[in-house]
Write a protein that holds these residues in place. Structure first.
Motif, PDB file in Angstrom:
ATOM      1  N   TRP A 343       8.192   3.051  11.504  1.00  0.00           N
ATOM      2  CA  TRP A 343       7.153   4.034  11.199  1.00  0.00           C
ATOM      3  C   TRP A 343       6.095   3.435  10.293  1.00  0.00           C
ATOM      4  CZ3 TRP A 343       7.048   8.592  13.712  1.00  0.00           C
ATOM      5  CH2 TRP A 343       8.230   9.003  14.337  1.00  0.00           C
ATOM      6  N   GLN A 344       4.845   3.820  10.592  1.00  0.00           N
ATOM      7  CA  GLN A 344       3.716   3.432   9.756  1.00  0.00           C
ATOM      8  C   GLN A 344       3.133   4.701   9.126  1.00  0.00           C
ATOM      9  OE1 GLN A 344       2.888   0.288   9.327  1.00  0.00           O
ATOM     10  NE2 GLN A 344       4.204  -0.621  10.902  1.00  0.00           N
ATOM     11  N   PRO A 516      -6.034   1.850   5.235  1.00  0.00           N
ATOM     12  CA  PRO A 516      -5.236   0.647   5.492  1.00  0.00           C
ATOM     13  C   PRO A 516      -6.136  -0.588   5.493  1.00  0.00           C
ATOM     14  CG  PRO A 516      -5.516   1.919   7.499  1.00  0.00           C
ATOM     15  CD  PRO A 516      -6.053   2.761   6.402  1.00  0.00           C
ATOM     16  N   PRO A 517      -5.552  -1.773   5.344  1.00  0.00           N
ATOM     17  CA  PRO A 517      -6.374  -2.998   5.267  1.00  0.00           C
ATOM     18  C   PRO A 517      -7.304  -3.177   6.460  1.00  0.00           C
ATOM     19  CG  PRO A 517      -4.119  -3.471   4.606  1.00  0.00           C
ATOM     20  CD  PRO A 517      -4.123  -2.061   5.115  1.00  0.00           C
ATOM     21  N   LEU A 518      -6.849  -2.819   7.645  1.00  0.00           N
ATOM     22  CA  LEU A 518      -7.706  -3.016   8.827  1.00  0.00           C
ATOM     23  C   LEU A 518      -8.961  -2.164   8.732  1.00  0.00           C
ATOM     24  CD1 LEU A 518      -6.756  -3.397  12.496  1.00  0.00           C
ATOM     25  CD2 LEU A 518      -8.291  -1.554  11.896  1.00  0.00           C
ATOM     26  N   GLY A 606      -1.792  -3.639  12.749  1.00  0.00           N
ATOM     27  CA  GLY A 606      -2.085  -4.972  12.258  1.00  0.00           C
ATOM     28  C   GLY A 606      -3.061  -4.930  11.109  1.00  0.00           C
ATOM     29  N   VAL A 607      -3.391  -6.132  10.620  1.00  0.00           N
ATOM     30  CA  VAL A 607      -4.271  -6.263   9.467  1.00  0.00           C
ATOM     31  C   VAL A 607      -5.723  -6.401   9.892  1.00  0.00           C
ATOM     32  CG1 VAL A 607      -4.755  -7.642   7.408  1.00  0.00           C
ATOM     33  CG2 VAL A 607      -2.404  -7.290   8.158  1.00  0.00           C
ATOM     34  N   THR A 608      -5.979  -7.006  11.060  1.00  0.00           N
ATOM     35  CA  THR A 608      -7.333  -7.155  11.589  1.00  0.00           C
ATOM     36  C   THR A 608      -7.355  -6.687  13.036  1.00  0.00           C
ATOM     37  OG1 THR A 608      -6.958  -9.421  12.362  1.00  0.00           O
ATOM     38  CG2 THR A 608      -7.752  -9.141  10.093  1.00  0.00           C
TER      39      THR A 608
END
Length: 949
Positions: A343-344, A516-518, A606-608
């Protein structure tokens, strides 16, 4: 929908959960603070003569008594209720609890600290795209819990996060258990999803198809009761009934009255719900889960229950499960482990209309609740708790421990008419003036007379509905009645304008630090565009990539977002991206702020964005249903967006594996199209082809040669697929041979093919012609024979379809196809041609649409361009071929002799029929055996000569 309860249902329910079953141990029925109320309700039930009703009413009183006597203080709430919020603020400032147990998914706890960086309303979200332990058809899984300022849970969260020494514990089931307890069949109407279809409006669709989790879903699941309440309350929707008869009377009530009324309502709705339904089982399991978690925390932390507060829905406050309370049964409920689903978690923007659509509330009800909350704060002077990014944590105030004394406040509340706090005269006048102003701004022909009419109609509707003062719902109905006409001149109707006037569809924002980072990376990389991407309006971005090369990274990112996100987030107005092409100017319509939810969910992967796209492409080519065509599409996306040679080669190698493993040729046209495109790209941009593409060509050549004979005879394989196979084999033959393939393999495959379908027969003839196995003159003769055979003429369009599709592998056949069509139209009679035309057109449309332009271009080169030139035009297929030995076959018989010399085969055939030897004179001897024939039949020769002159 829950089915209405029958008398038998009530009897069975009472037998199990009547007063005797629900009575608190050691508590006499006539004793306690609610003894007098119990006697009054039982006396009223006896006058009605209903046995089950007596048990239900007595059970309700005992539910209230039981909840209020619990050592751990229970605070019953209703979701997005201003009365619950005001009561919560008062109680928190009075009690100052050290521990707050909150009915919210326990795994959402880390998100609560990020609420200080957001503008409400927002929604806590748990998301899973890759699932394990659930049906694949459910993916992706999403759970949301919307938070508004006018809600008791937000006040409790704000208090806990801004007061030192206070612990906030979420005790409801995890998001994994939400789906574990979902029914595994298709019918989810009786489940606890809380989901609804919503509306097509952008704001109402902010939550998408996520499962909603709300605290205190106080709505009767007994259809007949809800219908009865709406009818006698003279309201249209449950939200209006709740606001009129619960919210307004309770918003200024004291704490004891509030608690008793909320538990009373929760108990009533609970006892009137049909037993044994899936919804009931889920609710009871939730209650067992929460009390189990509470006892576990008390045992591990050593907290004093007197310093704790349990915030839950009023429905759960009236729980009758054995595990209820600190002294309830223990060890009877086992919490199942979570599945392996990953889970996110994140925060997404929400809105009033999104909450209303998802939880089935009346349009505008959340906005009205927000307005009621603001007026209650102003009237009472209480100071709510709020989370801000810069607010320091407050010092701990020593808690007070008031003695829990249960007194009967229900009797007075139920027998006393509430003090009206509806709209005052000045407020109603202001609304009437403002709605006319908004209506005129939106194209309505409204005037001052309409404002007066709305005012008088509001008062009239309130009187008809038995209300002392008009409510916002009365005002809305009056405005629609007096102002709205047959048509809506603009985007908004009067009902929508009333919602805007009463508070508007407030839309929340997730702060930069809470993203989030993305999502933060996307906003940072698009900063050179100099646009405020957090705005919810659509914005236009103009990119001159030659004059401003620093904008090229923004262009690359926008194309990836267009590839990953739903339609409408980033849409190109000018510019394109194809293999081998790069635009010098681009124009984009961007709606980043309006679709922040989609970008947040992208951040769970994901991050990007490049990493997310790579993961999706890799997952697609390794899926169980992956195909070679899909792998080639992934290669193309990798070249367009990622610029990673390593990853592109990995995808290409996977395409070779998939092609070799395929046992059908259904995707042959797509494989051919994409393989040609990639070959052209590499041949123009690279010094040599990559190894994977060479392997793909050789593997495809051997693969299609092997399957070609079967494809020709298989009825399940269409002519289009066979044509694509031949296009791959014949179009890439030179490259395949240079890479080591054997031409004999193709010839053997063609010779072993024996189709029966007319279209495939034409394709086989075309392939044989291209390989030199069938001369073009022989192919032309066969086509003429088909036109001359009356038994074949009805199916000739199928042959023609095969010839048209043969232009893909054998483009040199275009003149012959034009010739065949022309001969058909010239030679077939109308009785055959007219019924044939619809079938011909349908065949060309269905099976050879992309080849028709090639055919049209060839016809344009063949036929004259003007009508005048058509009179003197001779078809090239009708021109006389050059004589093999004109000097040796010349005669002195005039035009007729010249005709016979040009067509010796005809003369030889006629001579053979007449028994004459086919001897032709030499140049020195012009006499001919045909001369006697011409002398005996001069009229025939003269007629033929006249036609040729």
């Amino acid at each position: 929908m829950t089915k209405p309860a029958t008398d038998d249902d009530m009897t069975n329910r009472t037998a199990t959960h009547g007063p005797a079953a629900d009575r608190v141990p050691g508590l006499d029925a006539a004793a306690g603070p609610f003894g007098r109320l119990r006697e009054q309700l039982l006396g009223a039930a006896e006058r009605f003569g209903a046995g089950p009703l007596s048990d239900i009413l007595a059970g309700i009183v005992e539910d209230v008594d039981r909840a209020l006597r619990e050592p751990l203080e229970i605070f019953p709430v209703c979701h997005h209720s201003p009365s619950s919020a005001t009561a919560m603020v008062r109680r928190l400032r009075e009690k100052r609890p050290k521990v707050i147990y909150l009915e919210l998914c326990e795994d959402l706890r880390p998100l609560l600290d990020e609420l200080r960086n957001c503008t409400l309303p927002v929604a806590l979200q748990s998301f899973a795209s890759e699932i394990d332990g659930f049906p694949e058809s459910w993916a992706p899984l999403s759970v949301i819990a919307p938070i508004t300022e006018a809600s008791a849970e937000y006040q409790a969260i704000s208090y806990a996060l801004t007061t030192s020494g206070v612990e906030l514990v979420l005790v409801d089931r995890s998001t994994d258990h939400v789906f574990q307890w979902e029914p595994r069949d298709a019918d989810k109407d009786d489940s606890d999803s809380g989901d609804s279809s919503g509306s097509a409006d952008d704001e109402a669709a902010l939550h998408g198809d996520a499962v909603g989790v709300e605290i205190g879903d106080l709505r009767p699941r007994f259809a007949e009761l809800e219908e009865h309440l709406l009818h006698h309350g003279k309201v249209r929707h449950w939200s209006e009934w709740w606001d009129q008869y619960v919210e307004q009377p309770l918003v200024d009530a004291d704490y004891d009255t509030y608690r008793q009324v909320m538990v009373l309502i929760g108990s009533l709705f609970r006892r009137l719900r049909p037993e044994g339904s899936a919804r009931t089982r889920v609710d009871e399991d939730r209650e067992r889960y929460m009390w189990t978690r509470i006892r576990e925390h008390l045992a591990s932390s050593g907290a004093d229950p007197a310093d704790c507060l349990y915030v839950c829905g009023a429905f759960h406050a009236a729980s009758r499960v054995a595990e209820f309370g600190l002294h309830g049964a223990t060890g009877t409920f086992e919490i199942s482990p979570r599945t392996a689903t990953k889970w996110q978690y994140g925060l997404i923007p929400s809105s009033h209309s999104a909450i209303e659509a998802q939880f089935g509330l009346a349009p505008g009800s959340v906005s009205i609740a927000a307005a009621t909350w603001a007026k209650a704060l102003q009237r009472s002077g209480i100071r709510p708790f709020r989370l801000t990014a810069s607010a320091p944590r407050k010092a701990r105030v020593k808690p007070t421990k008031p003695t829990v004394t249960v007194t009967d406040r229900l009797s007075q509340f139920l027998t006393t008419a509430p003090t009206p706090h509806g709209i005052d005269e000045q407020e109603l006048l202001g609304w009437c003036v403002d709605i006319v102003r908004l209506a005129r701004k939106n194209g309505y022909a409204a005037s001052t007379a309409d404002a007066i009419a709305v005012y008088e109609t509001s008062v009239l509707l309130a009187g008809i509905r038995g209300r002392r003062r008009p409510t916002p719902y009365d005002f809305q109905d009056a405005a629609v009645t007096c102002i709205e006409k047959d048509t809506v001149p603009g985007r908004r109707d009067i009902a929508r304008l009333c919602e805007i006037l009463l508070g508007g569809d407030r839309v929340g924002k997730v702060g930069y630090d809470a993203l989030p980072p993305l999502a933060r990376d996307v906003l940072d990389r698009l900063r050179p565009l100099c646009l405020d991407l957090k705005k919810r309006t659509k914005q236009r971005a103009l990119l001159d990539l030659d004059a401003e090369p620093h904008l090229r990274p923004c262009s690359d990112l926008l194309w990836i977002l267009r590839r990953l996100l739903p339609h409408g987030v980033a849409e190109p107005i000018m510019g394109s991206r194809r293999l081998g092409e790069r635009a010098i100017q681009e124009s984009w319509d961007l709606a980043i702020g309006r679709n922040m939810r989609a970008i947040v969910e992208l951040g769970y992967e994901g991050v990007t964005v490049e990493q997310v796209l790579e993961q999706r492409l890799r997952k697609a080519v390794h899926a169980p249903d992956a195909t070679a065509a899909g792998a080639l599409a992934a290669v193309e996306d990798s070249l367009l967006y990622l610029d990673s040679r390593r990853f592109t080669n990995e995808l290409g190698a996977r395409a070779v594996e998939l092609l070799s493993a395929e046992r059908t040729v259904d995707d042959a046209p797509e494989v051919l199209r994409r393989a040609r495109m990639l070959l052209a790209y590499y041949q123009t941009t690279e010094p040599e082809l990559p190894e994977w593409l060479k392997a793909f060509v050789t593997a495809g050549y051997a693969h299609y040669c092997t399957l070609l004979p079967t494809a020709f005879t298989d009825d399940a394989t269409g002519a289009r697929q066979v044509a694509a196979m031949l296009g791959f084999l014949l179009g890439m033959e030179n490259l395949a041979l240079s890479l080591g393939c054997d031409h004999t393999q193709l010839e053997l495959a063609v010779q072993q093919s024996h189709p029966e379908d007319p279209a495939k027969v034409a394709l086989l003839w075309a392939a044989q012609t291209q390989l030199g196995l069938l001369p073009l003159d022989e192919l032309r003769r066969r086509c003429d024979d088909l036109l001359d055979n009356p038994l074949v003429v009805p199916s000739f369009p199928l042959y023609l379809s095969g010839f048209v599709q043969a232009l893909e592998p054998v483009p040199s056949l275009a003149p012959l196809v034009v010739e065949i069509l022309s001969k058909a139209f010239a030679r077939l009679p109308d009785t055959v041609l007219l019924p044939w035309l619809p079938k011909l057109i349908g065949t060309l449309k269905d099976h050879a649409a992309e080849m028709v332009p090639v055919l049209v271009r060839e016809a344009g080169r063949t036929f004259p361009a003007t009508l005048r030139a058509l009179d003197d035009w001779t078809p090239p297929w009708s021109a006389a071929p050059a004589a093999s030995a004109p000097s040796a076959r010349a005669t002195d018989a005039g035009p007729a002799g010249d005709l016979l010399a040009e067509h010796p085969a005809t003369c030889d055939a006629v001579a053979a029929l007449l028994g004459l030897p086919p001897d032709w004179p030499t140049p020195s001897s012009p006499a001919s055996k045909a001369n006697p024939l011409l002398a005996e039949h001069p009229a025939t020769a003269e007629a033929v000569a006249a036609l040729l002159t």
